[in-house]
Design a protein around this motif. Structure first.
Motif, short mmCIF file in Angstrom:
data_model
loop_
_atom_site.label_atom_id
_atom_site.label_comp_id
_atom_site.label_asym_id
_atom_site.label_seq_id
_atom_site.Cartn_x
_atom_site.Cartn_y
_atom_site.Cartn_z
N LEU A 67 0.83 -1.21 0.00
CA LEU A 67 0.00 0.00 0.00
C LEU A 67 0.86 1.26 0.00
O LEU A 67 0.58 2.23 -0.71
CB LEU A 67 -0.93 -0.01 1.22
N PHE A 68 1.96 1.24 0.79
CA PHE A 68 2.75 2.45 0.95
C PHE A 68 3.91 2.57 -0.04
O PHE A 68 4.37 3.67 -0.33
CB PHE A 68 3.31 2.52 2.38
N THR A 69 4.39 1.44 -0.56
CA THR A 69 5.53 1.52 -1.48
C THR A 69 5.29 0.80 -2.80
O THR A 69 5.61 1.32 -3.87
CB THR A 69 6.80 0.94 -0.82
N GLY A 70 4.75 -0.40 -2.74
CA GLY A 70 4.60 -1.20 -3.95
C GLY A 70 3.64 -0.62 -4.96
O GLY A 70 3.87 -0.69 -6.17
N ARG A 71 2.55 -0.02 -4.47
CA ARG A 71 1.56 0.51 -5.40
C ARG A 71 2.14 1.65 -6.23
O ARG A 71 1.86 1.77 -7.43
CB ARG A 71 0.33 0.99 -4.61
N ARG A 72 2.98 2.48 -5.59
CA ARG A 72 3.59 3.60 -6.33
C ARG A 72 4.54 3.10 -7.41
O ARG A 72 4.75 3.76 -8.42
CB ARG A 72 4.34 4.52 -5.36
N ARG A 73 5.14 1.94 -7.19
CA ARG A 73 6.08 1.39 -8.17
C ARG A 73 5.38 0.55 -9.23
O ARG A 73 6.03 -0.04 -10.09
CB ARG A 73 7.11 0.52 -7.45
N GLY A 74 4.07 0.48 -9.17
CA GLY A 74 3.33 -0.28 -10.18
C GLY A 74 3.32 -1.77 -9.94
O GLY A 74 3.00 -2.54 -10.85
N GLU A 75 3.67 -2.22 -8.72
CA GLU A 75 3.66 -3.65 -8.43
C GLU A 75 2.22 -4.14 -8.33
O GLU A 75 1.34 -3.43 -7.85
CB GLU A 75 4.39 -3.92 -7.11
N PRO A 76 1.95 -5.38 -8.78
CA PRO A 76 0.58 -5.91 -8.69
C PRO A 76 0.15 -6.11 -7.25
O PRO A 76 0.99 -6.30 -6.36
CB PRO A 76 0.67 -7.24 -9.45
N HIS A 77 -1.14 -6.10 -7.02
CA HIS A 77 -1.68 -6.33 -5.68
C HIS A 77 -1.28 -7.72 -5.22
O HIS A 77 -1.43 -8.71 -5.95
CB HIS A 77 -3.21 -6.21 -5.72
N PRO A 78 -0.73 -7.86 -4.00
CA PRO A 78 -0.26 -9.19 -3.54
C PRO A 78 -1.41 -10.18 -3.45
O PRO A 78 -2.44 -9.91 -2.84
CB PRO A 78 0.34 -8.90 -2.16
N ALA A 79 -1.22 -11.33 -4.07
CA ALA A 79 -2.23 -12.38 -4.03
C ALA A 79 -2.18 -13.09 -2.67
O ALA A 79 -1.11 -13.25 -2.09
CB ALA A 79 -1.98 -13.38 -5.15
N PRO A 80 -3.34 -13.51 -2.16
CA PRO A 80 -3.34 -14.14 -0.84
C PRO A 80 -2.67 -15.51 -0.82
O PRO A 80 -2.06 -15.89 0.19
CB PRO A 80 -4.84 -14.26 -0.50
N ALA A 81 -2.75 -16.27 -1.92
CA ALA A 81 -2.23 -17.65 -1.91
C ALA A 81 -0.73 -17.71 -1.61
O ALA A 81 -0.31 -18.48 -0.73
CB ALA A 81 -2.54 -18.34 -3.24
N PRO A 82 0.14 -16.95 -2.31
CA PRO A 82 1.56 -16.99 -1.97
C PRO A 82 1.84 -16.56 -0.53
O PRO A 82 2.75 -17.09 0.12
CB PRO A 82 2.20 -16.03 -2.97
N THR A 83 1.07 -15.59 -0.03
CA THR A 83 1.27 -15.14 1.35
C THR A 83 0.94 -16.25 2.34
O THR A 83 1.64 -16.45 3.34
CB THR A 83 0.39 -13.90 1.63
N VAL A 84 -0.14 -16.99 2.07
CA VAL A 84 -0.50 -18.14 2.93
C VAL A 84 0.61 -19.19 2.90
O VAL A 84 1.00 -19.73 3.95
CB VAL A 84 -1.84 -18.75 2.46
#
Length: 526
Positions: free
Chosen positions: A327-344
């Motif tokens: 939210l604070f850094t990745g979105r500004r760099r154009g990174e895709p929204h983190p998917a829940p599956a890899p985080t799990v």
């Protein structure tokens, strides 16, 4: 070391290798089978001591170095933020949460000792998770994060452990002093690692001898670890920095060095990991004997609570940190929204290993409540390995996390790179032919063979995009070539051996020609 202990360790090593061989043949995760075998055998054999010094100074450095050597510095740099949040932030968080919960469970246990337990079980060992993840096609980013975390989290945890043990023995906690020790340990470890990396890189540039270089490679992790620990710096960080630097420079070494290095470290990893995971299970009887002053249900409750807190604290950290960071850094760099599956999956990949157990055994013998700390460490390590380890493959399949797209893109990139390399090689060949004049008939045949070999290697890369089959399921030319050439090589080997047995060929000559055939078959296998 007395002969009895030497024989004991030899039997452990032989048994561990046998169990690991069965696991490889069946396609099972070797670490989990080794731990389970150790647990089953432990009541039936004499106690096998786990010497903390043996683990931290003999087993840990080469395993860390091999993992760093095989890692990608560029990929780790891409995920450095995630690795830092796990290897430093999560270790601190787990230490604090586990320490506070254990202090609430055991009010008589000093807070410093409770935090020592938190530091002991905070760092996961990603060996089992990475082995399973690679086999099931876990995406490269997730694997890189797990590998990077396991490379650096031991440094954070062992530093916290030393501070907490010092406070538990001395009775005082100086937060500022602890922070200073941590920063010094990390900075000095990096400095020593870089200094040794530059030194050995210079040595390798002037040796050009694969045997000498790989012998030095075996000494480097111990040299880096001892050099750092002798000045109270992080030996873990020093070893990792050297391994990452030299691994990134491996293309500058000769082909012989790379071939031998790959074989040497595969054997070393297989052997040391087999012993380490077997030793974990074999500590069952030793650990249980030490908690005679507690009730069975009481210690079982403590073990379950600490295990659950350890597992859940990773989830509590992962999800908020992952999404807040985006939210604070990745979105500004154009990174895709983190998917829940890899985080799990990364959250569930928190299996603990032998470093935690070695740290627990290293607690001073006279320290109060040492036995219960050792028991809780052991049950957490075993619990994470058997519960998380056995369910990890099914979790990956259920969440349908796959690297198929990455694998396709890799094959496509390889094919394009092979095409570019073919063009470059052909250009050099044409320039050499032009400089040397018109070739004769024999030279033309050699030139045609060179062109054909380059073309075949490039063709193989493109064929791999189709899975190695042509239209209608028929073999591609490269697949057919490899199959037929393997049969020819086997016939050639049998002929050479027959001539040796008939005393028409010396053994030394046989070894030389066998090596040539083996190298050719290795290329075919690739």
């Amino acid at each position: 070391m007395n002969p009895t202990m030497g024989l004991q360790l030899l039997l452990v090593a032989a048994g561990a290798v046998a169990v690991a061989a069965v696991a490889r043949r069946k396609g099972w995760p070797a670490p989990l089978l080794l731990v389970a075998a150790g647990l089953l055998v432990s009541p039936l054999v004499p106690a096998v001591p786990l010497d903390p010094q043996l683990v931290l100074f003999v087993f840990l450095p080469p395993l860390l170095y091999s993992a760093a050597l095989d890692s990608s510095y560029l990929r780790l740099r891409d995920v450095k933020r995630a690795v830092a949040l796990l290897s430093v932030g999560l270790v601190l968080f787990t230490t604090a949460v586990v320490g506070l919960v254990v202090h609430l469970l055991l009010p008589d246990l000093p807070l410093a000792a409770a935090f020592a337990l938190g530091a002991i079980i905070a760092p996961p060992d990603a060996v089992a998770a990475v082995a399973v993840g690679r086999r099931l096609g876990l995406p490269r980013r997730a694997l890189t994060i797990l590998i990077g975390e396991s490379l650096f989290n031991d440094a954070t945890a062992l530093t916290l452990y030393r501070v907490a043990i010092g406070a538990a023995v001395g009775g005082t906690v100086d937060l500022l002093e602890g922070v200073g020790e941590f920063l010094y340990s990390a900075a000095a470890g990096v400095a020593i690692g870089l200094a040794l990396a530059f030194l050995f890189s210079w040595v390798f540039r002037h040796t050009r001898d694969s045997l000498v270089e790989n012998t030095l490679m075996l000494l480097i992790p111990f040299a880096a670890y001892l050099a750092a620990e002798s000045v109270h710096a992080s030996g873990v960080i020093a070893v990792v920095i050297v391994g990452l630097y030299l691994g990134n420079q491996m293309h500058q070494r000769g082909f012989g060095t790379r071939l031998v290095s790959d074989a040497v470290w595969k054997v070393t990893d297989f052997f040391l990991e087999a012993i380490v995971f077997a030793l974990i299970g074999l500590q069952l009887v030793t650990v249980i004997k030490g908690i005679g002053g507690y009730g069975a249900w009481e210690v079982a409750l403590y073990a379950v609570v600490v295990f659950l807190v350890t597992v859940l604290s990773r989830f509590v950290w992962m999800f908020p940190v992952t999404y807040l960071t985006w939210l604070f850094t990745g979105r500004r760099r154009g990174e895709p929204h983190p998917a829940p599956a890899p985080t799990v999956i990364i959250s569930w990949a928190g299996m603990r290993g032998v470093v935690s157990l070695a740290a627990a055994f290293a607690i001073p013998v006279g320290m109060p409540d040492r036995d219960i700390l050792l028991f809780l460490t052991f049950t957490t390590v075993i619990g994470t390995l058997l519960v998380q380890g056995t369910t990890f493959p099914s979790l990956i399949r259920r969440l349908r996390v796959s690297s198929e797209q990455e694998q396709y893109e890799d094959r496509l990139a390889e094919a394009a790179a092979q095409q570019a390399a073919l063009a470059a090689g052909t250009e050099v060949l044409d320039r050499l032919i032009e400089a040397e004049g018109e070739p004769d008939e024999i030279q033309k045949q050699v030139i045609d063979q060179l062109r054909e070999k380059s073309w075949r290697r490039s063709l193989t890369a493109w064929e791999r995009l189709g899975g190695g089959t042509a239209q209608g399921g028929a073999e591609t030319p490269s697949t057919l070539y490899r199959r037929l050439r393997r049969e020819m090589l086997q016939a050639e080997r049998e002929t050479f051996v027959r001539l040796r047995d008939e005393r028409r060929l010396d053994d030394e000559v046989l070894r030389e020609v066998m090596a040539e055939l083996d190298f050719e078959e290795a290329i075919l296998e690739r």
